[in-house]
Design a protein around this motif. Structure first.
Motif, PDB file in Angstrom:
ATOM      1  N   HIS A 184     -41.445 -20.295   9.807  1.00  5.70           N
ATOM      2  CA  HIS A 184     -40.472 -20.961   8.702  1.00  5.70           C
ATOM      3  C   HIS A 184     -41.212 -21.424   7.495  1.00  5.70           C
ATOM      4  CE1 HIS A 184     -37.233 -23.504   7.267  1.00  5.70           C
ATOM      5  NE2 HIS A 184     -38.093 -24.320   7.072  1.00  5.70           N
ATOM      6  N   VAL A 207     -34.512 -27.639  13.209  1.00  2.46           N
ATOM      7  CA  VAL A 207     -33.971 -26.229  12.122  1.00  2.46           C
ATOM      8  C   VAL A 207     -32.656 -26.458  11.281  1.00  2.46           C
ATOM      9  CG1 VAL A 207     -33.210 -24.002  12.154  1.00  2.46           C
ATOM     10  CG2 VAL A 207     -35.118 -24.470  13.452  1.00  2.46           C
ATOM     11  N   GLY A 265     -31.235 -17.966  16.902  1.00  6.01           N
ATOM     12  CA  GLY A 265     -31.581 -17.958  15.445  1.00  6.01           C
ATOM     13  C   GLY A 265     -31.705 -16.698  14.663  1.00  6.01           C
ATOM     14  N   ASP A 294     -34.874 -18.753  10.758  1.00  2.82           N
ATOM     15  CA  ASP A 294     -34.887 -19.861  11.500  1.00  2.82           C
ATOM     16  C   ASP A 294     -35.914 -19.920  12.583  1.00  2.82           C
ATOM     17  OD1 ASP A 294     -32.426 -20.869  10.648  1.00  2.82           O
ATOM     18  OD2 ASP A 294     -31.412 -19.417  11.807  1.00  2.82           O
ATOM     19  N   GLY A 338     -30.892 -24.699   8.296  1.00  5.74           N
ATOM     20  CA  GLY A 338     -31.033 -23.403   9.082  1.00  5.74           C
ATOM     21  C   GLY A 338     -29.707 -23.361  10.090  1.00  5.74           C
TER      22      GLY A 338
END
Length: 448
Positions: free
Chosen positions: A123, A90, A114, A118, A95
């Protein structure tokens, strides 16, 4: 001074003691502890729990004057390496996922945190939505702006879907981004077929490319859904009209073609799926509230025998998840939404699902299944499934040519009540333990 601990909090503490494989669990089920861990005030809105394996939650917080959503996850120490790997992935994509260690005395207890963007399951499709989908939907998006800029989150289920409210000129648009491509029941050709047979639907904005990336969209319509409305004259009219709309859906030929979205029975209507779902629910009930296991086993046995018996009615095209919140209301008209579970099944399954969903909003105040009468016109104990909206829905359904067996409706209502008994826990109802007990008790009343 004696401090009384709510029953649900006691149940959560007992759950944490039983599931020692997840040392991070106590921090994710308690708003106060999670807020302290994150350094900001948050409220958990949804939970997905796999006993002895993982706990994933979504939470809501207020930032810059509006609500923002995020997620937190904990796994067993043996599989925490996956969280560390995902953090690296990530962050390599820009992220902001973090790994926290809530207990200084237990370095193996990890909590991953997150934001919505994220979410590793969402995603890829969220990135596509930001780069290409927004433009294909005809919406404005500033280059470099965050995906959620100018939009508000209506619902968020981690690793499943994100529902946004955006705007196209002066028109509000609802966008759903799912982790998987759109189901056959969400495809334009199929929805056009429903519309051709008189099923009232919303116009769809997403093209095939959007659907392939799990993106569906429609203009916002109406003044709310049937679940959120009281018992006014307009609501009664809408419930009756919804019954007519459901009858139109059930008249659509079920088997469109061998490759169509409804050539097979709905998941949960196939014998093996139905039995598997009942077993999964019983297992989760036992994990959350062990004292309810005997009742859950009894219901599993009764419902398996009842619903696997030889069907007395021919299968039709069913919605698959029909409930008052799947009916949008505007003046004297309605629109049915969310056909991702549409398939071949039994008419009573939709009617029973609606009836169960109407009743399920009633036990929030902690009412017991032995109540003689329920407020707001709810069904008394031992009565047929549903409340006043269900009765009007059935009236409209029959007047439009629909036919059903009340005993079968009650059985399918019991099926939904049983399977949704764990939803109060997942949805973080303050009285989830009492609500679970009510669901099971009411399901038992509906089956012989």
């Amino acid at each position: 001074m004696i401090t009384l601990v709510p029953a649900s909090m006691q149940a959560e503490r007992a759950l944490a003691r039983r599931d020692a494989a997840l040392p991070g669990l106590p921090w994710l089920l308690d708003n106060g502890r999670l807020s302290e861990l994150l350094g900001e005030t948050v409220r958990v809105t949804r939970v997905r729990y796999k006993p002895g394996t993982s706990l994933l939650v979504s939470f809501r917080r207020r930032r810059n004057g509006s609500f923002d959503y995020g997620w937190a996850m904990t796994r067993t120490p043996a599989s925490s390496g996956k969280l560390l790997e995902r953090e690296h992935t990530v962050r390599s994509h820009g992220g902001d996922m973090r790994i926290l260690r809530p207990d200084p005395g237990d370095p193996e207890a990890l909590v991953a945190v997150g934001g919505v963007e994220d979410d590793w399951a969402l995603h890829r499709n969220l990135t596509w939505l930001k780069k290409y989908g927004i433009e294909r939907l005809g919406l404005h998006h500033r280059p470099g702006a965050a995906l959620l800029a100018g939009s508000s989150v209506l619902r968020y289920k981690p690793e499943r879907r994100l529902v946004l409210l955006s705007h196209k000129a002066s028109t509000a648009v609802v966008i759903k981004a799912a982790a998987k491509p759109a189901s056959p029941g969400q495809q334009t050709q199929f929805l056009n077929r429903l519309r051709h047979h008189g099923v009232p639907l919303l116009p769809q904005l997403a093209d095939a490319e959007c659907l392939g990336h799990g993106i569906t969209a429609s203009t916002a319509w109406g003044t709310g859904d049937l679940a959120a409305r009281g018992n006014s004259t307009g609501t009664r009219t809408a419930a009756y009209t919804a019954g007519q709309a459901l009858a139109a859906l059930h008249r659509v030929p079920a088997a469109v073609d061998v490759s169509g979205p409804v050539a097979e029975p709905a998941a949960g209507h196939r014998c093996e799926d139905l039995a598997a779902q009942l077993k999964a629910t019983r297992t989760m009930v036992s994990a959350l509230l062990p004292e309810l296991e005997p009742l859950a086993r009894e219901l599993e046995t009764r419902l398996t025998a009842l619903l696997l018996a030889r069907p007395r009615t021919a299968p039709v095209l069913v919605h698959g998840d029909f409930s008052p919140d799947q009916v949008l209301v505007g003046d004297s008209e309605v629109r049915l939404i969310d056909f991702d579970r549409t398939a071949s099944g039994f008419a009573e399954a939709d009617l029973g699902s609606f009836a169960a969903a109407e009743e399920a909003v009633l036990p929030a105040a902690g009412r017991s299944p032995s109540s003689e009468a329920l407020p707001d016109g709810g069904a008394p104990a031992g009565a047929a499934a549903g409340g006043p909206k269900t009765a009007l829905l059935a009236e409209g359904y029959v007047d439009a040519g629909g036919r059903f067996s009340q005993a079968a409706v009650d059985a399918w209502a019991a099926y939904r009540l049983f399977n949704s008994s764990v939803d109060p826990f997942r949805d973080r109802s303050p009285e989830w333990a009492a609500d679970m007990s009510w669901h099971l008790g009411r399901a038992k009343e509906l089956v012989p």
